[in-house]
Design a protein around this motif. Structure first.
Motif, PDB file in Angstrom:
ATOM      1  N   MET A   1       0.854  -1.189   0.000  1.00  0.00           N
ATOM      2  CA  MET A   1       0.000   0.000   0.000  1.00  0.00           C
ATOM      3  C   MET A   1       0.885   1.233   0.000  1.00  0.00           C
ATOM      4  SD  MET A   1      -3.153   0.910   2.590  1.00  0.00           S
ATOM      5  CE  MET A   1      -4.189  -0.399   1.958  1.00  0.00           C
ATOM      6  N   LYS A   2       1.016   1.865  -1.182  1.00  0.00           N
ATOM      7  CA  LYS A   2       1.913   2.998  -1.349  1.00  0.00           C
ATOM      8  C   LYS A   2       1.152   4.211  -1.880  1.00  0.00           C
ATOM      9  CE  LYS A   2       6.008   1.116  -0.399  1.00  0.00           C
ATOM     10  NZ  LYS A   2       6.928   1.640   0.639  1.00  0.00           N
ATOM     11  N   PHE A   3       1.471   5.376  -1.331  1.00  0.00           N
ATOM     12  CA  PHE A   3       0.897   6.635  -1.792  1.00  0.00           C
ATOM     13  C   PHE A   3       1.881   7.314  -2.728  1.00  0.00           C
ATOM     14  CE2 PHE A   3       0.542  11.302  -1.117  1.00  0.00           C
ATOM     15  CZ  PHE A   3      -0.702  11.484  -1.702  1.00  0.00           C
ATOM     16  N   SER A   4       1.415   7.737  -3.889  1.00  0.00           N
ATOM     17  CA  SER A   4       2.298   8.387  -4.862  1.00  0.00           C
ATOM     18  C   SER A   4       1.700   9.681  -5.385  1.00  0.00           C
ATOM     19  CB  SER A   4       2.573   7.437  -6.034  1.00  0.00           C
ATOM     20  OG  SER A   4       1.363   7.005  -6.636  1.00  0.00           O
ATOM     21  N   GLY A   5       0.736  10.247  -4.641  1.00  0.00           N
ATOM     22  CA  GLY A   5       0.079  11.463  -5.099  1.00  0.00           C
ATOM     23  C   GLY A   5      -1.095  11.128  -6.005  1.00  0.00           C
ATOM     24  N   THR A   6      -1.828  12.147  -6.404  1.00  0.00           N
ATOM     25  CA  THR A   6      -2.958  11.969  -7.318  1.00  0.00           C
ATOM     26  C   THR A   6      -2.916  13.072  -8.366  1.00  0.00           C
ATOM     27  OG1 THR A   6      -4.526  13.399  -6.136  1.00  0.00           O
ATOM     28  CG2 THR A   6      -4.320  11.124  -5.357  1.00  0.00           C
ATOM     29  N   LYS A   7      -3.790  12.936  -9.356  1.00  0.00           N
ATOM     30  CA  LYS A   7      -3.832  13.949 -10.420  1.00  0.00           C
ATOM     31  C   LYS A   7      -4.355  15.281  -9.884  1.00  0.00           C
ATOM     32  CE  LYS A   7      -8.418  12.472 -12.075  1.00  0.00           C
ATOM     33  NZ  LYS A   7      -9.130  13.682 -11.633  1.00  0.00           N
ATOM     34  N   ASP A   8      -5.007  15.245  -8.737  1.00  0.00           N
ATOM     35  CA  ASP A   8      -5.572  16.466  -8.152  1.00  0.00           C
ATOM     36  C   ASP A   8      -4.726  17.047  -7.030  1.00  0.00           C
ATOM     37  OD1 ASP A   8      -7.855  16.287  -9.811  1.00  0.00           O
ATOM     38  OD2 ASP A   8      -8.760  14.835  -8.438  1.00  0.00           O
ATOM     39  N   TYR A   9      -3.596  16.418  -6.734  1.00  0.00           N
ATOM     40  CA  TYR A   9      -2.780  16.872  -5.601  1.00  0.00           C
ATOM     41  C   TYR A   9      -1.301  16.706  -5.951  1.00  0.00           C
ATOM     42  CZ  TYR A   9      -1.426  17.554  -0.685  1.00  0.00           C
ATOM     43  OH  TYR A   9      -0.887  18.034   0.489  1.00  0.00           O
ATOM     44  N   VAL A  10      -0.583  17.817  -5.969  1.00  0.00           N
ATOM     45  CA  VAL A  10       0.847  17.791  -6.275  1.00  0.00           C
ATOM     46  C   VAL A  10       1.612  17.503  -4.992  1.00  0.00           C
ATOM     47  CG1 VAL A  10       2.808  19.096  -7.169  1.00  0.00           C
ATOM     48  CG2 VAL A  10       0.538  19.432  -8.165  1.00  0.00           C
TER      49      VAL A  10
ATOM     50  N   GLN B   1      -6.658  13.054  -0.169  1.00  0.00           N
ATOM     51  CA  GLN B   1      -6.007  12.483  -1.348  1.00  0.00           C
ATOM     52  C   GLN B   1      -5.364  11.126  -1.060  1.00  0.00           C
ATOM     53  OE1 GLN B   1      -6.442  13.683  -4.331  1.00  0.00           O
ATOM     54  NE2 GLN B   1      -7.608  15.405  -3.499  1.00  0.00           N
ATOM     55  N   ILE B   2      -4.885  10.925   0.173  1.00  0.00           N
ATOM     56  CA  ILE B   2      -4.363   9.608   0.551  1.00  0.00           C
ATOM     57  C   ILE B   2      -5.482   8.586   0.473  1.00  0.00           C
ATOM     58  CG2 ILE B   2      -3.460   8.234   2.473  1.00  0.00           C
ATOM     59  CD1 ILE B   2      -1.916  10.715   3.366  1.00  0.00           C
ATOM     60  N   ALA B   3      -6.647   8.944   1.025  1.00  0.00           N
ATOM     61  CA  ALA B   3      -7.796   8.038   0.989  1.00  0.00           C
ATOM     62  C   ALA B   3      -8.214   7.750  -0.446  1.00  0.00           C
ATOM     63  CB  ALA B   3      -8.958   8.644   1.776  1.00  0.00           C
ATOM     64  N   SER B   4      -8.231   8.792  -1.277  1.00  0.00           N
ATOM     65  CA  SER B   4      -8.616   8.623  -2.673  1.00  0.00           C
ATOM     66  C   SER B   4      -7.620   7.750  -3.422  1.00  0.00           C
ATOM     67  CB  SER B   4      -8.732   9.997  -3.348  1.00  0.00           C
ATOM     68  OG  SER B   4      -8.973   9.869  -4.724  1.00  0.00           O
ATOM     69  N   SER B   5      -6.335   8.016  -3.200  1.00  0.00           N
ATOM     70  CA  SER B   5      -5.287   7.272  -3.900  1.00  0.00           C
ATOM     71  C   SER B   5      -5.285   5.793  -3.543  1.00  0.00           C
ATOM     72  CB  SER B   5      -3.919   7.882  -3.572  1.00  0.00           C
ATOM     73  OG  SER B   5      -2.864   7.106  -4.095  1.00  0.00           O
ATOM     74  N   LEU B   6      -5.536   5.487  -2.274  1.00  0.00           N
ATOM     75  CA  LEU B   6      -5.484   4.099  -1.802  1.00  0.00           C
ATOM     76  C   LEU B   6      -6.850   3.410  -1.841  1.00  0.00           C
ATOM     77  CD1 LEU B   6      -3.087   4.584   1.267  1.00  0.00           C
ATOM     78  CD2 LEU B   6      -2.502   3.962  -1.076  1.00  0.00           C
ATOM     79  N   GLY B   7      -7.866   4.154  -2.270  1.00  0.00           N
ATOM     80  CA  GLY B   7      -9.206   3.574  -2.355  1.00  0.00           C
ATOM     81  C   GLY B   7      -9.815   3.254  -1.007  1.00  0.00           C
ATOM     82  N   LEU B   8      -9.550   4.113  -0.013  1.00  0.00           N
ATOM     83  CA  LEU B   8     -10.044   3.881   1.343  1.00  0.00           C
ATOM     84  C   LEU B   8     -11.077   4.941   1.736  1.00  0.00           C
ATOM     85  CD1 LEU B   8      -6.626   3.171   3.126  1.00  0.00           C
ATOM     86  CD2 LEU B   8      -8.211   1.502   2.137  1.00  0.00           C
ATOM     87  N   ARG B   9     -11.920   4.584   2.666  1.00  0.00           N
ATOM     88  CA  ARG B   9     -12.882   5.538   3.228  1.00  0.00           C
ATOM     89  C   ARG B   9     -12.165   6.417   4.244  1.00  0.00           C
ATOM     90  NH1 ARG B   9     -17.022   5.225   7.377  1.00  0.00           N
ATOM     91  NH2 ARG B   9     -16.314   3.122   7.908  1.00  0.00           N
ATOM     92  N   MET B  10     -12.583   7.680   4.329  1.00  0.00           N
ATOM     93  CA  MET B  10     -11.946   8.589   5.282  1.00  0.00           C
ATOM     94  C   MET B  10     -12.926   9.034   6.356  1.00  0.00           C
ATOM     95  SD  MET B  10      -9.888  12.175   4.782  1.00  0.00           S
ATOM     96  CE  MET B  10     -11.205  13.251   5.335  1.00  0.00           C
ATOM     97  N   LEU B  11     -12.466   9.023   7.600  1.00  0.00           N
ATOM     98  CA  LEU B  11     -13.210   9.572   8.725  1.00  0.00           C
ATOM     99  C   LEU B  11     -12.495  10.827   9.192  1.00  0.00           C
ATOM    100  CD1 LEU B  11     -13.877   6.272  10.733  1.00  0.00           C
ATOM    101  CD2 LEU B  11     -15.465   7.465   9.214  1.00  0.00           C
ATOM    102  N   GLU B  12     -13.252  11.880   9.446  1.00  0.00           N
ATOM    103  CA  GLU B  12     -12.651  13.177   9.784  1.00  0.00           C
ATOM    104  C   GLU B  12     -13.112  13.648  11.153  1.00  0.00           C
ATOM    105  OE1 GLU B  12     -12.120  17.625   7.740  1.00  0.00           O
ATOM    106  OE2 GLU B  12     -13.203  16.018   6.712  1.00  0.00           O
ATOM    107  N   TRP B  13     -12.145  13.926  12.014  1.00  0.00           N
ATOM    108  CA  TRP B  13     -12.425  14.453  13.345  1.00  0.00           C
ATOM    109  C   TRP B  13     -11.863  15.871  13.401  1.00  0.00           C
ATOM    110  CZ3 TRP B  13      -9.975  12.361  18.539  1.00  0.00           C
ATOM    111  CH2 TRP B  13     -10.596  13.014  19.623  1.00  0.00           C
ATOM    112  N   ASN B  14     -12.758  16.853  13.337  1.00  0.00           N
ATOM    113  CA  ASN B  14     -12.342  18.256  13.366  1.00  0.00           C
ATOM    114  C   ASN B  14     -12.232  18.728  14.813  1.00  0.00           C
ATOM    115  OD1 ASN B  14     -12.380  18.865  10.448  1.00  0.00           O
ATOM    116  ND2 ASN B  14     -14.544  18.385  10.633  1.00  0.00           N
ATOM    117  N   VAL B  15     -11.031  19.057  15.212  1.00  0.00           N
ATOM    118  CA  VAL B  15     -10.776  19.443  16.599  1.00  0.00           C
ATOM    119  C   VAL B  15     -11.030  20.936  16.787  1.00  0.00           C
ATOM    120  CG1 VAL B  15      -9.033  19.554  18.423  1.00  0.00           C
ATOM    121  CG2 VAL B  15      -9.079  17.594  16.850  1.00  0.00           C
TER     122      VAL B  15
END
Length: 280
Positions: free
Chosen positions: A1-10, A45-59
């Motif tokens: 499982m490697k992150f290499s960026g996405t077309k929407d994120y430099v 973008q990590i979630a998008s690149s790896l095909g994972l769901r993201m949970l967000e906790w806004n502090v």
């Protein structure tokens, strides 16, 4: 499982290396940097690149670590018991699961974003040490330990408003997102506004970096503010020559997208006044 960026994120090589190192070590990735440099967007973008769901906790400043685990609503249970509601027989009806609990109980691996951790009380990071390290916590009301079925990829962002405890830092992999150089920022602009006039972009970025480097500036404009400014320039169909002429007066065109407090506006007004006096 490697992150290499996405077309929407430099993402530069140093950033992708940090993300993949944190994934390999199974440690939270602590990302610091100026506001607007893409820290929160990185988790998306990590979630998008790896095909994972993201949970967000806004502090927030009032957020407590316990809220990330669960909250027990004893008041509602007492009221329901007085009303004879049968759901009081199951205490689970009064337990609200937090984002960590949600991340722990999912059957698939997820990305968990803990956004702007430095907004909370100084004890907030310390209160999460064991939970983030062992990926488990104890629920007293249920008398059971909640363990992560799949260790989530944890991304923690900080705007560096306050120092974080050493014990917390020791458990994280750290990366500081430096403000991008002009060539990298130009690529970011191209990602957001494909087909934009390159002459306008180059002239705008030249002025943008001149604004950032102005001595005495209280708040330097960020990447997101550069994108907003260029979007306005395009919407107004501003020509590079017009932008260059405006720059001679020191106060940038549509400066409200770049300068976000009255001190900085007054600074540029003084510079504009001095430039006019010298030109007369």
């Amino acid at each position: 499982m490697k992150f290499s960026g996405t077309k929407d994120y430099v993402a530069g090589e140093d950033l992708t290396t940090a993300v993949n190192a944190a994934i390999t070590l199974e440690r939270p990735l602590l990302v610091k940097g100026e506001p607007g440099t893409g820290k929160t967007e990185l988790a998306l973008q990590i979630a998008s690149s790896l095909g994972l769901r993201m949970l967000e906790w806004n502090v927030k400043s009032t957020t407590k670590a316990q809220q990330g685990l669960y909250e027990y609503d004893a008041v509602s249970r007492l009221r329901d018991s007085q009303l004879g509601d049968k759901k009081v027989e199951d205490i689970r009806n009064y337990i609200k699961k937090g984002k960590l609990w949600e991340a722990f109980e999912t059957d698939e691996k997820v990305v968990l974003l803990i956004d702007e951790i430095d907004k909370a009380d100084i004890e907030f990071p310390n209160d999460l040490l064991q939970e983030l390290d062992k990926m488990e916590f104890y629920c007293y009301e249920l008398d059971e330990t909640v363990k992560a079925k799949n260790r989530p990829i944890v991304i923690i962002t900080s705007n560096n408003e306050k120092e974080l405890p050493d014990a917390f830092l020791r458990r994280c992999f750290f990366h500081y997102i430096s403000f991008p150089e002009a060539d990298v920022l130009e690529k970011i602009v191209d990602v957001h506004y494909p087909g934009i006039k390159q002459r306008l972009v180059r002239e705008a970025l030249t002025q943008f970096y001149e604004v950032r480097e102005t001595p005495g500036l209280k708040k330097k404009p960020s990447t997101s503010e550069a994108l907003d400014w260029i979007r306005l320039l395009v919407a107004d169909d501003v020509e590079p020559e017009t932008l260059r002429e405006k720059a001679t007066n020191a106060l940038p065109k549509l400066h409200g997208a770049l300068l976000k407090n009255e001190q900085d506006v007054h600074l540029f007004e003084r510079l504009a006044f001095m430039a006019r006096r010298q030109g007369s």
